[in-house]
Design an enzyme around this catalytic site. Structure first.
Site, PDB file in Angstrom:
ATOM      1  N   SER A 167       0.864  -1.173   0.000  1.00 25.11           N
ATOM      2  CA  SER A 167       0.000   0.000   0.000  1.00 25.11           C
ATOM      3  C   SER A 167       0.903   1.225   0.000  1.00 25.11           C
ATOM      4  O   SER A 167       1.708   1.396   0.914  1.00 25.11           O
ATOM      5  CB  SER A 167      -0.872  -0.030   1.260  1.00 25.11           C
ATOM      6  OG  SER A 167      -1.596   1.170   1.389  1.00 25.11           O
ATOM      7  N   LYS A 193      -1.063  -1.102  -4.460  1.00 27.07           N
ATOM      8  CA  LYS A 193      -2.254  -0.302  -4.120  1.00 27.07           C
ATOM      9  C   LYS A 193      -1.821   1.139  -3.902  1.00 27.07           C
ATOM     10  O   LYS A 193      -0.851   1.395  -3.187  1.00 27.07           O
ATOM     11  CB  LYS A 193      -2.903  -0.894  -2.872  1.00 27.07           C
ATOM     12  CG  LYS A 193      -3.801   0.025  -2.068  1.00 27.07           C
ATOM     13  CD  LYS A 193      -4.499  -0.758  -0.967  1.00 27.07           C
ATOM     14  CE  LYS A 193      -4.630   0.057   0.294  1.00 27.07           C
ATOM     15  NZ  LYS A 193      -5.259  -0.722   1.391  1.00 27.07           N
ATOM     16  N   LYS A 195      -2.787   4.924  -2.619  1.00 31.92           N
ATOM     17  CA  LYS A 195      -3.709   5.762  -1.859  1.00 31.92           C
ATOM     18  C   LYS A 195      -4.068   6.955  -2.730  1.00 31.92           C
ATOM     19  O   LYS A 195      -3.195   7.525  -3.413  1.00 31.92           O
ATOM     20  CB  LYS A 195      -3.039   6.240  -0.566  1.00 31.92           C
ATOM     21  CG  LYS A 195      -2.823   5.128   0.443  1.00 31.92           C
ATOM     22  CD  LYS A 195      -4.144   4.679   1.042  1.00 31.92           C
ATOM     23  CE  LYS A 195      -3.941   3.756   2.222  1.00 31.92           C
ATOM     24  NZ  LYS A 195      -5.211   3.323   2.820  1.00 31.92           N
ATOM     25  N   ASP A 220      -7.081   3.069  -3.135  1.00 32.21           N
ATOM     26  CA  ASP A 220      -7.807   3.132  -1.859  1.00 32.21           C
ATOM     27  C   ASP A 220      -8.050   4.595  -1.518  1.00 32.21           C
ATOM     28  O   ASP A 220      -7.103   5.359  -1.329  1.00 32.21           O
ATOM     29  CB  ASP A 220      -6.978   2.449  -0.761  1.00 32.21           C
ATOM     30  CG  ASP A 220      -7.717   2.355   0.575  1.00 32.21           C
ATOM     31  OD1 ASP A 220      -8.866   2.847   0.674  1.00 32.21           O
ATOM     32  OD2 ASP A 220      -7.141   1.778   1.522  1.00 32.21           O
ATOM     33  N   GLU A 245     -11.013   0.756  -3.500  1.00 32.80           N
ATOM     34  CA  GLU A 245     -11.315   0.432  -2.098  1.00 32.80           C
ATOM     35  C   GLU A 245     -11.943   1.620  -1.387  1.00 32.80           C
ATOM     36  O   GLU A 245     -11.418   2.734  -1.436  1.00 32.80           O
ATOM     37  CB  GLU A 245      -9.996   0.024  -1.424  1.00 32.80           C
ATOM     38  CG  GLU A 245     -10.114  -0.442   0.013  1.00 32.80           C
ATOM     39  CD  GLU A 245      -8.754  -0.870   0.577  1.00 32.80           C
ATOM     40  OE1 GLU A 245      -7.813  -1.154  -0.221  1.00 32.80           O
ATOM     41  OE2 GLU A 245      -8.619  -0.914   1.809  1.00 32.80           O
ATOM     42  N   ASP A 270     -13.684  -1.697   2.992  1.00 32.47           N
ATOM     43  CA  ASP A 270     -12.755  -1.806   4.122  1.00 32.47           C
ATOM     44  C   ASP A 270     -13.504  -1.263   5.352  1.00 32.47           C
ATOM     45  O   ASP A 270     -14.144  -2.022   6.089  1.00 32.47           O
ATOM     46  CB  ASP A 270     -11.479  -1.011   3.776  1.00 32.47           C
ATOM     47  CG  ASP A 270     -10.477  -0.910   4.921  1.00 32.47           C
ATOM     48  OD1 ASP A 270     -10.803  -1.289   6.052  1.00 32.47           O
ATOM     49  OD2 ASP A 270      -9.332  -0.423   4.708  1.00 32.47           O
ATOM     50  N   LYS A 294      -9.650  -6.833   8.009  1.00 34.56           N
ATOM     51  CA  LYS A 294      -8.630  -6.419   8.971  1.00 34.56           C
ATOM     52  C   LYS A 294      -9.024  -6.972  10.316  1.00 34.56           C
ATOM     53  O   LYS A 294     -10.147  -6.763  10.779  1.00 34.56           O
ATOM     54  CB  LYS A 294      -8.546  -4.889   9.042  1.00 34.56           C
ATOM     55  CG  LYS A 294      -7.926  -4.248   7.806  1.00 34.56           C
ATOM     56  CD  LYS A 294      -7.788  -2.755   7.963  1.00 34.56           C
ATOM     57  CE  LYS A 294      -7.211  -2.161   6.684  1.00 34.56           C
ATOM     58  NZ  LYS A 294      -7.310  -0.682   6.686  1.00 34.56           N
ATOM     59  N   GLY A 322      -3.902  -3.895   6.109  1.00 34.65           N
ATOM     60  CA  GLY A 322      -2.886  -3.575   7.109  1.00 34.65           C
ATOM     61  C   GLY A 322      -3.189  -2.254   7.795  1.00 34.65           C
ATOM     62  O   GLY A 322      -3.952  -1.433   7.275  1.00 34.65           O
TER      63      GLY A 322
END
Ligand code: OSB
Ligand code: MG
Length: 407
Positions: A167, A193, A195, A220, A245, A270, A294, A322
């Site tokens: 990520s 991934k 952000k 995400d 996400e 998420d 998670k 994570g």
């Protein structure tokens, strides 16, 4: 009777005798865990580099750890809160309060036959999943040690190695993001991934996609968009993403269903999913096609397994998210990721991506193929470095069962 040793010092404390251990072993599967001690610590750990998401920048982590002693065995769990209530409603300080004032008094001195019994014991505490998970997961570590098998096998895991992705935080410009992606791919990571947030999204994603046309790529948003942004979000359909996400609000499954009906790209939830019922509701309403599990967000291994099973029964792939964990949380993530339904690479990556030195031995290592091998030793399978943990500890509270010498 539970006594806080910060107030009362001279406790008498029994360790498990080998005779009692023999007794439990002779009972086959009917184990008992008597919770004798609970230690709550806050660690300060500095990330190697700042990590930027749509809700802010983090570098100095405040990580609560749980250490439990039951029948002479020691188990560890991590509370995966961040410092501010900007991912979900919990923080490091709310977890400290809930463990200190509600969870520790409810569990120390109790006898459980399995870690899976803990959620029932804590039903009176609404929410605070991350605080509960830290405690429950420490008990899972102990139960696996009692049964002399690796935790991942106790959980029912079937994968001897797990697939890893990374990520990547928001960066100053698309060029530096492309360079970072290149480095991570060279390390072997199987999925990237990114952000994103409004203003730092499409241009960044398009730059990475044009440089790497065939990689598994996802984004995400951590709830940074609204349903009214559907026109903008639909433009991600051209980027051939594995998923987008949590684009919309943290507690709004319904709007994600509206958005998914207007987007080709799979939505992964998420923040919205804290338990099995949320997962079933989201899947059945068409709000997502993938779920990120998670451990902290769903309240521990027992709930995580239920979410996993609900998804598996509905053919919805899951992967392990994570929370910038220390090695303790990372080790629990590895164990969970060995369950059969974790068919997509997770956000569980090498210790050295986050920390100059991690709190476990060995540190989490990732192979050149982007995999982590599940450990072979009983329990968590990674040994907490007690001395180093003490050095990082900025506050600590302990609870012990008061026992009489004649007992
Ligand atoms: O949404 O997955 C998230 C970190 C903090 C809070 C939320 C998230 C994240 C990450 C980091 O993406 C994943 C990691 O631990 O590497
Ligand atoms: Mg996320």
């Amino acid at each position: 009777m539970v006594q806080d040793v910060n107030k009362k010092h001279h406790m008498v404390h029994f360790l498990l005798t080998s005779a009692r251990l023999q007794f439990y072993k002779s009972w086959g599967s009917s184990f008992l865990m008597k919770i004798e001690e609970l230690h709550l610590r806050e660690l300060r750990m500095r990330l190697k580099a700042p990590f930027e998401t749509s809700f802010g920048v983090t570098q100095d982590r405040r990580i609560p750890l749980i250490e439990i002693v039951a029948d002479g065995l020691r188990g560890w769990g991590e509370i995966t809160t961040i410092e501010t209530p900007s991912y979900n409603s919990e923080t490091t300080d709310t977890a400290w309060h809930i463990v200190s004032d509600f969870i520790a008094p409810a569990v120390v001195g109790r006898n459980l036959s399995s870690a899976a019994e803990l959620p029932d014991l804590l039903v009176g505490i609404r929410g605070h999943c991350m605080a509960k998970a830290g405690v429950e997961n420490a008990l899972w570590d102990i139960e696996a040690q009692q049964k002399r098998i690796p935790l991942w096998q106790l959980l029912g895991g079937t994968r001897p190695e797990i697939a890893c992705g990374v990520s990547l935080g928001i960066r100053e410009n698309p060029q530096s993001l492309v360079r970072k992606v290149e480095q991570e791919l060279a390390c072997g990571y199987q999925r990237i991934k990114l952000k994103i947030k409004p203003g730092k999204d499409l241009v960044y994603v398009a730059a990475v996609r044009s440089q790497f046309p065939n990689i598994l790529l996802s984004v995400d948003a951590n709830s940074a968009y609204r349903l009214e942004d559907v026109g903008h979000l639909r433009r991600f359909d051209d980027c051939h993403l594995l998923m987008v996400e949590q684009p919309l609000e943290w507690d709004d499954i319904h709007s994600h269903a509206r958005l998914q009906s207007q987007m080709k790209t799979a939505i992964c939830l998420d923040e919205c999913i804290s338990n099995e019922k949320h997962a079933i509701g989201a899947i059945e309403s068409g709000a997502c096609k993938i779920i990120n599990i998670k451990l902290g967000r769903v309240g521990g291994h027992t709930s995580a397994r239920k979410v996993h099973n609900a998804c598996q029964a509905r053919n919805v792939p899951v992967w392990c998210g994570g929370m910038l964990e220390s090695g303790i949380g990372r080790a629990h993530n590895i164990a969970m990721s060995t369950l059969a339904g974790f068919t997509l690479p997770g956000d569980v990556s090498a210790s050295s991506r986050y920390w100059v030195e991690d709190v476990i031995e060995p540190e989490v290592m990732v192979s050149a193929q982007g995999t982590i091998a599940a450990p072979a030793t009983p329990g968590l399978g990674f040994v907490p470095k007690k001395q180093f943990i003490e050095e990082l500890t900025v506050r600590k509270r302990s609870w012990r069962v008061a026992v009489h010498a004649s007992a």
